[in-house]
Design an enzyme around this catalytic site. Sequence first.
Site, short mmCIF file in Angstrom:
data_model
loop_
_atom_site.label_atom_id
_atom_site.label_comp_id
_atom_site.label_asym_id
_atom_site.label_seq_id
_atom_site.Cartn_x
_atom_site.Cartn_y
_atom_site.Cartn_z
N ASP A 35 5.05 -56.65 7.72
CA ASP A 35 6.20 -57.02 6.88
C ASP A 35 6.35 -56.12 5.66
OD1 ASP A 35 5.27 -58.70 4.07
OD2 ASP A 35 3.74 -58.24 5.58
N ASP A 77 -0.73 -57.05 11.18
CA ASP A 77 -0.95 -57.48 9.81
C ASP A 77 -0.95 -59.01 9.81
OD1 ASP A 77 -1.02 -57.25 6.89
OD2 ASP A 77 1.07 -57.91 6.97
N ASP A 131 -0.73 -61.30 6.46
CA ASP A 131 0.05 -61.97 5.43
C ASP A 131 1.54 -61.63 5.50
OD1 ASP A 131 -2.31 -63.10 4.47
OD2 ASP A 131 -2.72 -61.36 3.22
#
Length: 233
Positions: free
Chosen positions: A184, A10, A12
Amino acid sequence: MSAPRLALFDLDHTLLDGDSDQLWCEFLIREGLLDGAAFGPRNAQMEREYRAGTVSVADFCSFYVSTLAGRSVAAWQPWRERFLAEEIAPRIGRASRALVQRHLQAGDLVVMTTATNRFITELTAEHLGIPYLLATEVGFTAAGPTGQLVGEPNMREGKVHRLHAWLGARGLALEALHSLAYSDSINDRPLLEAVDAPVAVDPDPRLAQLAAERGWPVISLRDAGGEPAAPGA
């Protein structure tokens, strides 16, 4: 022989200390390319709802893709390059870069998979040396980006659907690979549950709770001088 290894990142708040969509809006507002009164509050709301996992996929992706309408690819290019240099590259720390490099040097199939659209993120993938990018797709005409989505957004369950399609087009199957995914966000729960080795990176509260319940490893990529080992390396 062991199965080939697939490493999914991922972007961001995982590799990037920030959100590229939100940063893009703030950058355009600061440079006078977007109306801050119209876009600023909605941008902040989108970020809050994304972090909470409550925003709809269509609303989130459509809002940010809409910022691309009205200019040609050539007109956008210097802004994209400045955005990478000024807003993105400084927010990708040594630990993020080292982890990506470790997977590349191991010969893994390394993919960035992000809900942010390709037009914004393809330069970031190139900057990190990541050869493959799965991202939300934007429509184009001869005049430039349309500001409209194309296909299924690469978000939540869409990341899993798009991954299976991408692998299938290459004659591969997720089940035949040893797969890792780094994220996250609770928004990536479908992807994390689909791989062999999910890794929570500086997780939001809901993902931190899920990781604790499942016994998933938790690492930090926010620089403190260290370079965390890749789980399973």
